[in-house]
Write a protein that holds these residues in place. Structure first.
Motif, PDB file in Angstrom:
ATOM      1  N   MET A   1     -30.983   4.485  22.147  1.00 50.59           N
ATOM      2  CA  MET A   1     -30.356   5.801  22.296  1.00 50.59           C
ATOM      3  C   MET A   1     -29.177   5.908  21.338  1.00 50.59           C
TER       4      MET A   1
ATOM      5  N   ALA B   1     -26.276   8.521  33.781  1.00 54.96           N
ATOM      6  CA  ALA B   1     -25.053   8.850  33.050  1.00 54.96           C
ATOM      7  C   ALA B   1     -25.219   8.335  31.624  1.00 54.96           C
ATOM      8  N   HIS B   2     -24.660   9.065  30.669  1.00 59.49           N
ATOM      9  CA  HIS B   2     -24.774   8.683  29.260  1.00 59.49           C
ATOM     10  C   HIS B   2     -23.425   8.845  28.571  1.00 59.49           C
TER      11      HIS B   2
ATOM     12  N   PRO C   1     -24.545   2.486  27.565  1.00 63.14           N
ATOM     13  CA  PRO C   1     -25.502   1.720  28.384  1.00 63.14           C
ATOM     14  C   PRO C   1     -26.928   1.701  27.836  1.00 63.14           C
ATOM     15  N   HIS C   2     -27.216   2.495  26.823  1.00 63.01           N
ATOM     16  CA  HIS C   2     -28.609   2.606  26.372  1.00 63.01           C
ATOM     17  C   HIS C   2     -28.800   2.332  24.889  1.00 63.01           C
TER      18      HIS C   2
ATOM     19  N   CYS D   1     -25.208   5.549  22.768  1.00 62.66           N
ATOM     20  CA  CYS D   1     -24.929   5.622  24.197  1.00 62.66           C
ATOM     21  C   CYS D   1     -24.647   4.201  24.671  1.00 62.66           C
TER      22      CYS D   1
HETATM   23 CU   LIG Z   1     -27.670   6.836  27.669  1.00 63.87          CU
END
Ligand SMILES: [Cu+2]
Length: 172
Positions: free
Chosen positions: A127, A70-71, A121-122, A119
């Motif tokens: 990201m 998921a993003h 979580p990233h 993003c």
């Molecule tokens: Cu992400």
């Protein structure tokens, strides 16, 4: 002669289309798609294109093409987790929240300037993405509260202005 006739036919077709859909000209310009991508269970994740230039009033649509993750596409803005603002002062913040594989979220951007997003979580995997609406009034933003890997992820404003679209190198 042949080229001229083809041009005439093409123009004619355009006129017919305009008459058939009289509202077409009043609609915003075409939607710009940005893909959320990833491989190997999140070992590499990215937005593609990572940088893009659009017109004021144009809509950007993020779609999650990563079956393994998921993003989000989240504006750097105090409204989102008290982050340092990296979108124009008059622009409205956005947060797609988590998009599952196949899900999409659209935002229409009006205010000219540089829009940086990430993003959730990233971010620490680099990201991030950058959108420029119209003519940017500045060369971008300072380092703020961003991790180094995120700062390195933004294409230069000059490169986006020169090329229009910057494809991500992460997926190659
Ligand atoms: Cu992400």
């Amino acid at each position: 002669m042949s080229l001229s006739r083809r041009h005439m036919l093409w123009t004619g077709g355009g006129i017919v289309a305009a008459l058939a859909f009289p509202c077409r000209a009043a609609l915003p310009a075409e939607v710009v798609d940005i893909e959320m991508r990833g491989v190997d269970g999140g070992a590499r994740v990215w937005f593609d294109p990572v940088g893009i230039r659009i017109h004021s009033g144009q809509t950007v649509r993020w779609t999650n093409h990563d079956v393994g993750n998921a993003h989000t596409a989240t504006a750097y803005h105090p409204a989102n987790f008290s982050r340092t603002r990296r979108i124009p002062a008059s622009a409205t913040s956005w947060d797609t929240e988590y998009l599952l594989p196949g899900e999409a979220f659209s935002v229409t951007l009006q205010a000219p300037g540089v829009y940086d997003y990430y993003c959730v979580p990233h971010e620490h995997a680099g990201m991030v993405g950058r959108i420029i609406v119209g003519q940017p009034g500045s060369a971008g933003y300072g380092e703020g509260d961003l991790p180094e890997v995120a700062l390195r992820g933004f294409p230069a404003v000059t490169d986006i202005m020169a090329n229009g679209v910057i494809r991500s190198a992460a997926g190659r």
